[in-house]
Design a protein around this motif. Sequence first.
Motif, PDB file in Angstrom:
ATOM      1  N   GLY A  30      76.638 -10.790  -8.222  1.00  0.00           N
ATOM      2  CA  GLY A  30      75.550 -11.685  -8.629  1.00  0.00           C
ATOM      3  C   GLY A  30      76.142 -12.854  -9.415  1.00  0.00           C
ATOM      4  N   ALA A  31      75.306 -13.853  -9.644  1.00  0.00           N
ATOM      5  CA  ALA A  31      75.815 -15.079 -10.283  1.00  0.00           C
ATOM      6  C   ALA A  31      76.351 -14.803 -11.687  1.00  0.00           C
ATOM      7  CB  ALA A  31      74.713 -16.116 -10.343  1.00  0.00           C
ATOM      8  N   ALA A  32      77.579 -15.207 -11.925  1.00  0.00           N
ATOM      9  CA  ALA A  32      78.164 -15.083 -13.274  1.00  0.00           C
ATOM     10  C   ALA A  32      77.683 -16.253 -14.126  1.00  0.00           C
ATOM     11  CB  ALA A  32      79.684 -15.097 -13.163  1.00  0.00           C
ATOM     12  N   TYR A  33      77.632 -16.044 -15.424  1.00  0.00           N
ATOM     13  CA  TYR A  33      77.190 -17.118 -16.321  1.00  0.00           C
ATOM     14  C   TYR A  33      77.866 -16.964 -17.685  1.00  0.00           C
ATOM     15  CZ  TYR A  33      74.082 -13.434 -18.053  1.00  0.00           C
ATOM     16  OH  TYR A  33      73.602 -12.255 -18.563  1.00  0.00           O
TER      17      TYR A  33
ATOM     18  N   GLY B  74      97.266 -17.654 -10.951  1.00  0.00           N
ATOM     19  CA  GLY B  74      97.235 -17.120 -12.316  1.00  0.00           C
ATOM     20  C   GLY B  74      98.125 -15.894 -12.449  1.00  0.00           C
ATOM     21  N   ARG B  75      98.063 -15.016 -11.452  1.00  0.00           N
ATOM     22  CA  ARG B  75      98.910 -13.809 -11.500  1.00  0.00           C
ATOM     23  C   ARG B  75     100.378 -14.191 -11.340  1.00  0.00           C
ATOM     24  NH1 ARG B  75      99.154 -10.460 -13.906  1.00  0.00           N
ATOM     25  NH2 ARG B  75     100.156  -8.952 -12.509  1.00  0.00           N
ATOM     26  N   GLU B  76     100.664 -15.140 -10.442  1.00  0.00           N
ATOM     27  CA  GLU B  76     102.069 -15.574 -10.270  1.00  0.00           C
ATOM     28  C   GLU B  76     102.644 -16.069 -11.588  1.00  0.00           C
ATOM     29  OE1 GLU B  76     101.904 -17.073  -5.616  1.00  0.00           O
ATOM     30  OE2 GLU B  76     101.963 -18.553  -7.209  1.00  0.00           O
ATOM     31  N   LEU B  77     101.785 -16.670 -12.402  1.00  0.00           N
ATOM     32  CA  LEU B  77     102.258 -17.207 -13.679  1.00  0.00           C
ATOM     33  C   LEU B  77     102.173 -16.170 -14.802  1.00  0.00           C
ATOM     34  CD1 LEU B  77     100.751 -20.811 -13.429  1.00  0.00           C
ATOM     35  CD2 LEU B  77     103.107 -20.099 -13.009  1.00  0.00           C
ATOM     36  N   GLY B  78     101.840 -14.934 -14.432  1.00  0.00           N
ATOM     37  CA  GLY B  78     101.913 -13.836 -15.399  1.00  0.00           C
ATOM     38  C   GLY B  78     100.663 -13.595 -16.221  1.00  0.00           C
ATOM     39  N   ALA B  79      99.564 -14.254 -15.875  1.00  0.00           N
ATOM     40  CA  ALA B  79      98.331 -14.059 -16.650  1.00  0.00           C
ATOM     41  C   ALA B  79      97.581 -12.821 -16.158  1.00  0.00           C
ATOM     42  CB  ALA B  79      97.437 -15.295 -16.485  1.00  0.00           C
ATOM     43  N   SER B  80      96.800 -12.217 -17.049  1.00  0.00           N
ATOM     44  CA  SER B  80      95.851 -11.193 -16.586  1.00  0.00           C
ATOM     45  C   SER B  80      94.622 -11.950 -16.089  1.00  0.00           C
ATOM     46  CB  SER B  80      95.488 -10.226 -17.710  1.00  0.00           C
ATOM     47  OG  SER B  80      94.884 -10.930 -18.777  1.00  0.00           O
ATOM     48  N   VAL B  81      94.144 -11.569 -14.869  1.00  0.00           N
ATOM     49  CA  VAL B  81      93.136 -12.390 -14.192  1.00  0.00           C
ATOM     50  C   VAL B  81      91.979 -11.524 -13.687  1.00  0.00           C
ATOM     51  CG1 VAL B  81      92.702 -14.000 -12.276  1.00  0.00           C
ATOM     52  CG2 VAL B  81      94.952 -13.967 -13.374  1.00  0.00           C
ATOM     53  N   ALA B  82      90.755 -11.993 -13.928  1.00  0.00           N
ATOM     54  CA  ALA B  82      89.582 -11.400 -13.271  1.00  0.00           C
ATOM     55  C   ALA B  82      88.951 -12.468 -12.391  1.00  0.00           C
ATOM     56  CB  ALA B  82      88.568 -10.929 -14.304  1.00  0.00           C
ATOM     57  N   LEU B  83      88.483 -12.051 -11.217  1.00  0.00           N
ATOM     58  CA  LEU B  83      87.761 -12.971 -10.330  1.00  0.00           C
ATOM     59  C   LEU B  83      86.357 -12.404 -10.110  1.00  0.00           C
ATOM     60  CD1 LEU B  83      89.007 -14.692  -7.115  1.00  0.00           C
ATOM     61  CD2 LEU B  83      86.812 -13.562  -7.153  1.00  0.00           C
ATOM     62  N   ILE B  84      85.340 -13.218 -10.386  1.00  0.00           N
ATOM     63  CA  ILE B  84      83.946 -12.771 -10.195  1.00  0.00           C
ATOM     64  C   ILE B  84      83.345 -13.545  -9.032  1.00  0.00           C
ATOM     65  CG2 ILE B  84      81.754 -12.313 -11.354  1.00  0.00           C
ATOM     66  CD1 ILE B  84      83.145 -13.196 -14.012  1.00  0.00           C
ATOM     67  N   GLU B  85      82.903 -12.828  -8.023  1.00  0.00           N
ATOM     68  CA  GLU B  85      82.259 -13.460  -6.862  1.00  0.00           C
ATOM     69  C   GLU B  85      80.856 -12.881  -6.734  1.00  0.00           C
ATOM     70  OE1 GLU B  85      82.520 -15.863  -4.366  1.00  0.00           O
ATOM     71  OE2 GLU B  85      80.582 -14.984  -3.795  1.00  0.00           O
ATOM     72  N   ARG B  86      79.885 -13.789  -6.622  1.00  0.00           N
ATOM     73  CA  ARG B  86      78.493 -13.296  -6.592  1.00  0.00           C
ATOM     74  C   ARG B  86      78.185 -12.523  -5.315  1.00  0.00           C
ATOM     75  NH1 ARG B  86      75.358 -19.073  -5.542  1.00  0.00           N
ATOM     76  NH2 ARG B  86      76.346 -19.393  -3.534  1.00  0.00           N
ATOM     77  N   SER B  87      78.866 -12.865  -4.208  1.00  0.00           N
ATOM     78  CA  SER B  87      78.608 -12.116  -2.961  1.00  0.00           C
ATOM     79  C   SER B  87      79.929 -11.685  -2.328  1.00  0.00           C
ATOM     80  CB  SER B  87      77.724 -12.917  -2.018  1.00  0.00           C
ATOM     81  OG  SER B  87      78.286 -14.190  -1.775  1.00  0.00           O
ATOM     82  N   ARG B  88      80.260 -12.274  -1.145  1.00  0.00           N
ATOM     83  CA  ARG B  88      81.509 -11.884  -0.457  1.00  0.00           C
ATOM     84  C   ARG B  88      82.589 -12.903  -0.723  1.00  0.00           C
ATOM     85  NH1 ARG B  88      79.890 -11.302   5.763  1.00  0.00           N
ATOM     86  NH2 ARG B  88      78.793 -13.216   5.288  1.00  0.00           N
TER      87      ARG B  88
ATOM     88  N   LEU C 235      75.272 -21.006 -14.010  1.00  0.00           N
ATOM     89  CA  LEU C 235      76.474 -20.800 -14.853  1.00  0.00           C
ATOM     90  C   LEU C 235      76.182 -20.926 -16.349  1.00  0.00           C
ATOM     91  CD1 LEU C 235      79.049 -22.841 -12.714  1.00  0.00           C
ATOM     92  CD2 LEU C 235      79.123 -20.379 -13.147  1.00  0.00           C
ATOM     93  N   ASN C 236      75.017 -21.456 -16.700  1.00  0.00           N
ATOM     94  CA  ASN C 236      74.670 -21.674 -18.115  1.00  0.00           C
ATOM     95  C   ASN C 236      75.792 -22.444 -18.829  1.00  0.00           C
ATOM     96  OD1 ASN C 236      73.170 -21.563 -20.470  1.00  0.00           O
ATOM     97  ND2 ASN C 236      73.987 -19.553 -21.082  1.00  0.00           N
ATOM     98  N   LEU C 237      76.115 -23.593 -18.261  1.00  0.00           N
ATOM     99  CA  LEU C 237      77.250 -24.380 -18.762  1.00  0.00           C
ATOM    100  C   LEU C 237      77.089 -24.852 -20.206  1.00  0.00           C
ATOM    101  CD1 LEU C 237      77.896 -26.363 -15.462  1.00  0.00           C
ATOM    102  CD2 LEU C 237      79.309 -24.529 -16.418  1.00  0.00           C
ATOM    103  N   PRO C 238      75.873 -25.147 -20.677  1.00  0.00           N
ATOM    104  CA  PRO C 238      75.755 -25.592 -22.072  1.00  0.00           C
ATOM    105  C   PRO C 238      76.295 -24.556 -23.064  1.00  0.00           C
ATOM    106  CG  PRO C 238      73.739 -26.091 -20.876  1.00  0.00           C
ATOM    107  CD  PRO C 238      74.597 -25.275 -19.952  1.00  0.00           C
ATOM    108  N   ALA C 239      76.227 -23.277 -22.708  1.00  0.00           N
ATOM    109  CA  ALA C 239      76.713 -22.238 -23.640  1.00  0.00           C
ATOM    110  C   ALA C 239      78.213 -22.375 -23.884  1.00  0.00           C
ATOM    111  CB  ALA C 239      76.398 -20.850 -23.091  1.00  0.00           C
ATOM    112  N   ALA C 240      78.922 -23.007 -22.945  1.00  0.00           N
ATOM    113  CA  ALA C 240      80.371 -23.181 -23.113  1.00  0.00           C
ATOM    114  C   ALA C 240      80.717 -24.634 -23.439  1.00  0.00           C
ATOM    115  CB  ALA C 240      81.095 -22.755 -21.839  1.00  0.00           C
TER     116      ALA C 240
END
Length: 496
Positions: free
Chosen positions: A120-123, A27-41, A281-286
Motif C-alpha cells: 500500500g502507499a507509503a507515507y 545503495g547496497r553496493e555502497l554498503g548501506a542498509s536498504v529497505a524498498l517499499i512498493e505499494r503493489s508489484r 506521500l504526505n510530503l509536508p511531514a518531511a
Amino acid sequence: MKQSSSSSYDLVVVGGGPAGVIAALRGRELGASVALIERSRLGGTCTNDGCVPTRVLARAARLAREAEQFARYGLDAPPPTLEFDRLMQRTQQIVYTIQEKKQLVKGLREAGVAVFTEAGAAYFEDGHTLRDQAGRRYGADRVILCAGGRARRLDFPGAQYALTHSDVWSLKKLPRSVAIIGAAATGCQLASIFTAFGAQVWLLELAPRLLPGEDAAVSQTMRQAFEERGVCIQTGIQSVERIEPRQGFYEVLYRDGGQVQSVLAEVVVLSVGWPGNLEPLNLPAAGVNTERGYISVDDCLRTSASHVYAAGDITGRMMLVQSAGYEARIAVENALRSPGECQPYRHQIVPHGGFTDPEYGSVGLTEEKARQVEPDCLVSLVYYAELDRAVIDGLPVGFCKLIASLRNGRILGVHVAGEQALEVVHLVAAGMSAGMQVQQLAELEIAYPTYTAVLGLAARRLIAQVGGGPNLAPEWRSLGKTPLVEWERRDAGPAV
Ligand SMILES: Cc1cc2nc3c(=O)[nH]c(=O)nc-3n(C[C@H](O)[C@H](O)[C@H](O)COP(=O)(O)OP(=O)(O)OC[C@H]3O[C@@H](n4cnc5c(N)ncnc54)[C@H](O)[C@@H]3O)c2cc1C
C-alpha cells in the motif's frame, strides 16, 4: 487494528519501478542498509502499465501491417482478423513472463535489500519515519523517493467518461472508434495501434503539431503517415469543452478556431500528461517541496529536505526508463556522500522515440534548438526512399535528419522517422558520447544493406553539402570535395 512493527535503515526507497530498483541496488553496493517499499508489484509503470504492455500491442499492430505486404512478396494468405481478448491475454502473459524473467524480489533480497511489496502507499509520518498501509514503520536516515507518476485526468464536464492508457488493458473488445485527446508519445502510440487494428481514430492536440517535443520534421512525417492511414488529426485546438454520452458513443466537444466542434467515438482516451504520485506521500511531514505536480530537486537530485532525494518520473525531468535508472544511481550516490559533496546529474545524450508506424527515434538537439545555439549549424536530410534496404523491405516512408556543428564537426543531433528508427539512432548516441565528428561517421563502413546505413549517407551528404567552408578543418575540406559515392539513388523523396 493493524500491528505496527518498526526497523531502521540507512536508506529507505519508496517505489519499486526502474528508479526504485536501481536506487536500492546501488545503495547496497555502497554498503548501506536498504529497505524498498512498493505499494503493489515491482516493475512499476514500465513493466506493468507502460512500455511492456504498449509494446506488445505495437507488436501485434506491426504483424497486422506486415500481413498487408504478403501479396506483394508472392505470399498468399487471408488478411488476419484480430481476436482482441486473445491479444489482451497475450499482453498480460508477457507482462508476467517479463516479471518472472527479471525475478526482481529475489535479486533485491539476494543483494541484501529488505523488500516490502503489496505494502500500500507509503507515507511520511515525520522527516525520518515512513509508514506503509500494513502498519509497518520504517526509520530512515536517508530517503529516496521513486514513486513515479500517473496519467493526468482533466476536470472538464464529462471527463469521467474518458479512459487513460491504463484502462486499455481491461477493454473487453476492440472499439470501432477512438478519440484520443493528446498527441504526445503515448497518444501517438495508441493512435497508431488502434488504427492498425482497424478502428477509426481521432487525435486532438492543443499544441500546433503532433509530438511537440520532437523535431518538426518528425511531427510532419508522422502526421502525413497517420493521415494516409485514415487518422483524423486536429492540432492547435483551444480546449476540450466536455464529453457527453450518446447512445453507446461519446461526443467530445472541443473548441477550435473559436468554434465548438465535435467528434463521436465509442471510446475516449485522455493522454495529456503525467504528474507525479505526490499526494499519498504526505510530503509536508518531511518538509519536501513540490512544484507543478512534481517533487522539486536541485542538480544533485536533493529535495528541500536535505536527507530526502528523488529520482525518476516523480521529478518530472525526463520520463524514460533509462533516465529513471540514471537519476536513481546519482541520487543514491549523492545521498550517501559526505554533506556538501554532490555529483550533479546531466541528461545529455538520451536516445528515445516511439513505436508508432513509422517508428521515430531521436538523440541530441532538434534543428530548432540547435539553431538557437549555433544558427549556421549543418543539417542534412536523407529520405528512406533513397535507402536500398527500405526499398527491399517495401518500407520507404521516413527520413534521417543529421545535425552537426560547423565550428568543430561534432554531431549535435539526429532525428529518424522510419523502419527501425529507434535502433538506428543509437549509433549516433554512442558516437556523440565519445565526441564523434561527422566525418568519422561518414567514413564508418556501415553494413549494407541496413537501415543504419542511412546515417553514413546523411553524414556524407552533410559534408558534400558544405564542400569545405573556411571554418572546416583540412580533413573536412578534402572530404567535402570527394564526390558522393553511394549505391542509393539521390532524387528527392517525399516532402518533409
Ligand atoms: C504507455 C506508456 C509507455 C511508455 N513507454 C516507454 C518506453 O517505451 N520507453 C521508456 O523509456 N519509457 C516509457 N514509458 C515511461 C516509463 O514507463 C517511465 O519513465 C518509467 O517507468 C519511470 O520509472 P519510475 O521508477 O520513475 O516510476 P514508475 O515506473 O512509475 O514506478 C513507480 C513505482 O512506485 C510505486 N508507488 C507509487 N507511489 C507509492 C507509494 N506512496 N508507496 C509505495 N510505492 C509507491 C508505484 O506502484 C510504482 O511501482 C512509458 C510510459 C507509459 C505510460
